[in-house]
Design an enzyme around this catalytic site. Structure first.
Site, PDB file in Angstrom:
ATOM      1  N   CYS A 255       0.945  -1.037  -0.533  1.00  0.00           N
ATOM      2  CA  CYS A 255      -0.226   0.064   0.122  1.00  0.00           C
ATOM      3  C   CYS A 255       0.706   1.323   0.462  1.00  0.00           C
ATOM      4  O   CYS A 255       0.666   2.330   0.567  1.00  0.00           O
ATOM      5  CB  CYS A 255      -1.136  -0.489   1.202  1.00  0.00           C
ATOM      6  SG  CYS A 255      -2.220  -1.131   0.952  1.00  0.00           S
ATOM      7  N   THR A 256       2.425   0.978  -0.691  1.00  0.00           N
ATOM      8  CA  THR A 256       3.027   1.885  -0.827  1.00  0.00           C
ATOM      9  C   THR A 256       3.429   2.634  -1.874  1.00  0.00           C
ATOM     10  O   THR A 256       4.722   2.167  -1.669  1.00  0.00           O
ATOM     11  CB  THR A 256       3.955   2.381   0.840  1.00  0.00           C
ATOM     12  OG1 THR A 256       4.473   4.039   1.158  1.00  0.00           O
ATOM     13  CG2 THR A 256       4.618   1.024   1.146  1.00  0.00           C
TER      14      THR A 256
END
Ligand SMILES: Cc1ncc(COP(=O)(O)O)c(C=O)c1O
Length: 392
Positions: A347-348
């Site tokens: 998620c980054t």
């Protein structure tokens, strides 16, 4: 650590996603709350409802001790860090505002910011972190505009483990009258956090990671001087005749029934952290990361992400082995070695871009309070074995 329900033993190295197992006192507190204090907190004045309210207040008090918060009612509970970040970002920003964030932010910051860019016309500057996840304070200063009202900083990157200098960043923010929101998803419970001493205006934290509470818990500290638009509007058990959301805290930011059993567990999780001592937890986890890196370094084609060995970091070690797909590697670890790690982009995507792993992703191992040296050694041995088989 034995996973007794499955009748097998898993080596759990995915604490950055959620901590497991929880201390026995946390599980016991959840059950006890469901048995004894299961009425609706803040709704009704009968004895069980009062006990449920007490559970929430005691949890707020415990968190206040941990984060040096003067008034426990300045903490609003949320179901996770993502919700707390949404409460802060959508509650504070207005059309035309400018925000400074960093390129190691999680999508839980990036997506609400993107939403507001599209929806109400805010502007966002992402400060570029270097390959190891560090940012330059001069870049923060240089990004400030007259319209800048908010600085958002990830205390510790969930990919790289890098720790950002919150107090120095807060100094810059306060000199320019800018509010500081800290994403403590990877630091709450493992790094010292003092909202007063560090100049933090809003702190978004999970209950289910380093604070050792159940999933579905988290919260947002909101400086008493700050007025946010509530994310949710609805019943609070107070001022029922008023159409407007009450101004009194924490009711203003806590519409709807709260997660009493989860928060009872969180209280015991925070108690466990306080008993162990933050510095002891950090030192132990750091030592495990150093041992793991030492074990992984001899693997042919491996690249370790984040700070160099010997430097400060939280309990995260992400890596990429040339020629081996991270998802496949984590699948083999799971299926053949019973080791749980997380592969992919975590998620980054921005942090992966900094690390140079945008094309491949990486495998992330993350340790917790119950992780042993034998467990990180087992991971290093497994990676060596798998890499050898790939090269054969
Ligand atoms: C840095 C960071 N921010 C936000 C989040 C979102 O946390 P949650 O799952 O509690 O919503 C995570 C989750 O891993 C994270 O690592």
């Amino acid at each position: 650590m034995a996973d007794q329900n499955q009748g097998q033993s898993v080596i759990y190295l995915d604490h950055a996603a959620t901590s497991w197992p929880k201390p026995p006192a946390v599980m016991e507190a959840v059950i006890q709350a469901m048995i004894n204090d299961a009425a609706n907190p803040g709704r009704g004045s009968h004895a069980m409802a009062v006990r449920a309210s007490r559970v929430l207040f005691d949890t707020r008090k415990q968190l206040s001790r941990l984060f040096n918060i003067k008034n426990p009612n300045d903490i609003a509970f949320a179901s996770n860090t993502t919700m707390a970040l949404n409460m802060a970002i959508k509650g504070w920003l207005k059309p035309g505002d400018h925000v400074i964030a960093t390129s190691v932010e999680h999508n839980s910051v990036r997506r609400p910011l993107y939403y507001l860019e599209q929806k109400i016309g805010i502007q966002v500057t992402y400060i570029e972190a270097d390959e190891r996840g560090n940012i330059k304070l001069e870049d923060v200063k240089a990004s400030i505009r007259p319209q800048t009202t908010l600085l958002i900083v990830n205390h510790s990157s969930n990919l790289l483990g890098t720790i950002l200098p919150i107090a120095d960043i807060a100094d810059i923010a306060s000199k320019h009258g800018i509010k500081l929101l800290v994403d403590a998803a990877q630091s709450a419970g493992v790094l010292p956090i003092d909202v007063k001493g560090m100049g933090i205006h809003m702190l978004a934290f999970p209950g289910h990671k380093g604070l050792l509470g159940p999933q579905g818990t988290g919260g947002l500290y909101i400086d008493p001087e700050l007025e946010l638009e509530p994310l949710l509007h609805g019943g609070t058990g107070s001022q029922s005749e008023a159409l407007e959301q009450p101004h009194v805290r924490p009711d203003r930011y806590e519409a709807g029934t709260q997660n009493t059993p989860g928060l009872a567990g969180l209280r015991m999780g925070v108690q466990h952290v306080l008993n162990e001592g933050i510095q002891n937890i950090h030192t132990k986890e750091w030592a495990l990361t150093q041992r793991l890196m030492e074990g992984l370094l001899p693997v042919e084609g491996i690249r370790l992400l984040g700070p160099e060995p010997g430097e400060q970091r939280t309990g995260i070690v992400a890596f990429h082995v040339e020629g081996i797909d991270p998802s496949e590697l984590s699948f083999i670890l799971d299926q053949h070695y019973n080791i749980a790690v997380r592969a992919g982009f975590h998620c980054t995507p921005l942090a992966h871009a900094c690390a140079g792993t945008s094309a491949t992703g990486a495998v992330r191992a993350s340790v917790g309070i119950y992780t042993t040296e034998a467990e990180v050694d087992a991971l290093a041995e497994a990676i060596k074995e798998i890499a050898l088989q790939y090269r054969a």
